[in-house]
Design a protein around this motif. Structure first.
Motif, mmCIF file in Angstrom:
data_model
loop_
_atom_site.group_PDB
_atom_site.id
_atom_site.type_symbol
_atom_site.label_atom_id
_atom_site.label_comp_id
_atom_site.label_asym_id
_atom_site.label_seq_id
_atom_site.Cartn_x
_atom_site.Cartn_y
_atom_site.Cartn_z
ATOM 1 N N THR A 18 21.587 56.795 5.936
ATOM 2 C CA THR A 18 21.912 56.719 4.728
ATOM 3 C C THR A 18 22.377 55.743 4.567
ATOM 4 O O THR A 18 22.452 54.592 4.038
ATOM 5 C CB THR A 18 21.760 57.765 4.112
ATOM 6 O OG1 THR A 18 20.904 58.520 3.902
ATOM 7 C CG2 THR A 18 22.451 57.551 2.238
ATOM 8 N N ALA A 19 23.759 56.087 5.984
ATOM 9 C CA ALA A 19 24.413 55.367 5.411
ATOM 10 C C ALA A 19 24.312 53.934 6.394
ATOM 11 O O ALA A 19 24.590 52.431 6.127
ATOM 12 C CB ALA A 19 26.018 55.918 6.653
ATOM 13 N N TRP B 43 22.384 51.510 3.519
ATOM 14 C CA TRP B 43 23.247 50.824 2.946
ATOM 15 C C TRP B 43 24.054 49.338 3.811
ATOM 16 O O TRP B 43 24.364 48.280 2.885
ATOM 17 C CB TRP B 43 24.519 51.648 2.317
ATOM 18 C CG TRP B 43 24.550 52.085 0.716
ATOM 19 C CD1 TRP B 43 24.132 54.131 1.344
ATOM 20 C CD2 TRP B 43 23.998 52.188 -0.383
ATOM 21 N NE1 TRP B 43 24.213 54.316 -0.386
ATOM 22 C CE2 TRP B 43 23.847 53.290 -1.285
ATOM 23 C CE3 TRP B 43 24.545 50.634 -0.667
ATOM 24 C CZ2 TRP B 43 23.496 53.011 -2.742
ATOM 25 C CZ3 TRP B 43 24.230 50.705 -2.305
ATOM 26 C CH2 TRP B 43 24.665 51.970 -2.473
ATOM 27 N N THR C 266 21.545 47.323 3.689
ATOM 28 C CA THR C 266 21.074 46.227 2.329
ATOM 29 C C THR C 266 22.081 45.165 1.645
ATOM 30 O O THR C 266 21.390 44.396 0.998
ATOM 31 C CB THR C 266 20.652 46.545 1.366
ATOM 32 O OG1 THR C 266 20.132 48.690 1.258
ATOM 33 C CG2 THR C 266 21.183 46.901 -0.387
ATOM 34 N N ILE C 267 22.686 45.765 2.236
ATOM 35 C CA ILE C 267 24.450 44.634 2.303
ATOM 36 C C ILE C 267 24.191 43.433 3.053
ATOM 37 O O ILE C 267 24.539 42.509 3.242
ATOM 38 C CB ILE C 267 25.192 45.298 2.394
ATOM 39 C CG1 ILE C 267 25.850 46.679 1.091
ATOM 40 C CG2 ILE C 267 26.821 44.128 2.144
ATOM 41 C CD1 ILE C 267 27.109 47.075 1.306
ATOM 42 N N GLN D 25 18.268 41.286 -3.629
ATOM 43 C CA GLN D 25 18.943 41.505 -2.203
ATOM 44 C C GLN D 25 18.081 40.184 -1.927
ATOM 45 O O GLN D 25 19.046 39.782 -0.892
ATOM 46 C CB GLN D 25 18.299 42.332 -1.826
ATOM 47 C CG GLN D 25 19.180 43.452 -1.328
ATOM 48 C CD GLN D 25 18.453 44.449 -0.793
ATOM 49 O OE1 GLN D 25 17.215 45.359 -0.870
ATOM 50 N NE2 GLN D 25 18.364 45.169 0.547
#
Length: 327
Positions: free
Chosen positions: A34-35, A38, A41-42, A173
């Motif tokens: 999950t981390a 993120w 994505t960033i 994105q």
């Protein structure tokens, strides 16, 4: 490092291969996955923001006078390649399976590289300024054309599913950061120009995307479906694809009467596929699907094109003698 230069393997490629190995041994799962999601994505958003900030609009407009040359490069990138990709994916599905065959098609839909295309044109004593424009325009249009081609060509048989959620992610994105980079270029470019190792950030994001994609594949157990025979078929298909495109771009350039320095632009800019742009796009477009298998053909093709085109550019450069690259 000397050994790597001799065998034409970039440290960046080794980092990607290392990410695959680490993912196979220690995949990200649970909270770590999950981390990592993120972070990637960033990272993708920042990557495309930087792409937008780096592209010089005036330089692109100045290249309009070479519209015939650029049209041929774009036709090779977004028409010839996809046509060959459709034919290849259809022929390869029985031996590769649907995910890898779909990945072979996807590699033909991404835009051209920028840095390596320009570098090879320079080594081959080609028209460097025209290469800058062609490669930049390819990436600029690819932000829009690649998702459209994926929608048009990869969702017909249900092997790849694109949802409205994916459309929104593409806008947030990829397109939005890219446009913001162009709009804020005047203020952002002086800052990023002073950062010496900015290219390291680009490559780090790509390595993280590869690790995330392959971790997901390992967690889902999909790698048990890829055998030595499939890998051999895939490598052979990538080699044939590159050889066909290199040959056709040379023949087309001759038929149109291009000068030798312009032929090099068509051949090197029209035959490349960008790993740096294609992987982030795949991470956005194919959420919830076997991304690792879908990007494997692009990763293999990228390394093959570097090896072959480095040799070919050197051959052209030696044939031209000691003349300086045309600008």
């Amino acid at each position: 490092m000397r050994f790597l230069r001799r065998v034409r393997i970039e440290p960046f490629i080794l980092a990607i291969l290392a990410a695959v190995v680490v993912a196979a041994v220690l995949p990200a799962t649970g909270g770590a996955a999950t981390a990592l999601g993120w972070v990637t994505t960033i990272g993708i958003a920042v990557l495309f923001f930087l792409y937008g900030a780096r592209l010089e609009p005036r330089e692109l407009l100045a290249g309009v006078r070479h519209w015939r040359l650029h049209s041929v490069v774009l036709a090779a990138t977004f028409l010839l390649f996809p046509a060959l990709g459709l034919l290849g994916s259809w022929a390869l599905t029985p031996v590769l399976g649907e995910p890898l065959a779909a990945g072979f098609l996807f590699l033909t839909l991404v835009p051209s590289t920028v840095q390596s295309s320009i570098t090879f044109v320079a080594i081959a004593r080609g028209h460097v300024s025209a290469a800058v424009v062609s490669a930049s325009v390819s990436n600029l249009l690819g932000v829009v054309l690649t998702p459209l081609l994926v929608f048009a060509l990869m969702t017909r048989d249900g092997a790849v599913v694109i949802t409205w959620d994916s459309v929104g992610k593409i806008a947030l994105q990829l397109l939005l950061p890219f446009v913001l980079g162009q709009l804020l270029r005047r203020w952002v470019l002086p800052v990023i120009s002073r950062i010496r190792r900015l290219a390291l950030f680009d490559k780090s994001v790509i390595v993280l995307i590869v690790y995330a994609a392959f971790s997901e594949g390992v967690a889902d157990g999909i790698w048990s479906r890829v055998g030595p025979a499939q890998l051999a078929w895939l490598i052979a298909a990538c080699c044939v694809l590159l050889a066909v495109v290199l040959g056709l771009t040379e023949l087309i350039s001759r038929a149109l009467g291009f000068a030798d320095r312009d032929k090099r632009v068509v051949q090197f800019c029209g035959s490349k596929k960008s790993l740096a742009t294609g992987l982030p796009m795949a991470a956005v477009l194919f959420v919830g699907q076997p991304v690792g298998l879908l990007v494997l053909p692009l990763m293999l093709f990228h390394q093959i094109q570097l090896i072959v085109c480095a040799w070919l550019a050197g051959h052209y450069g030696r044939a031209e003698g000691s003349a300086a690259p045309a600008v």
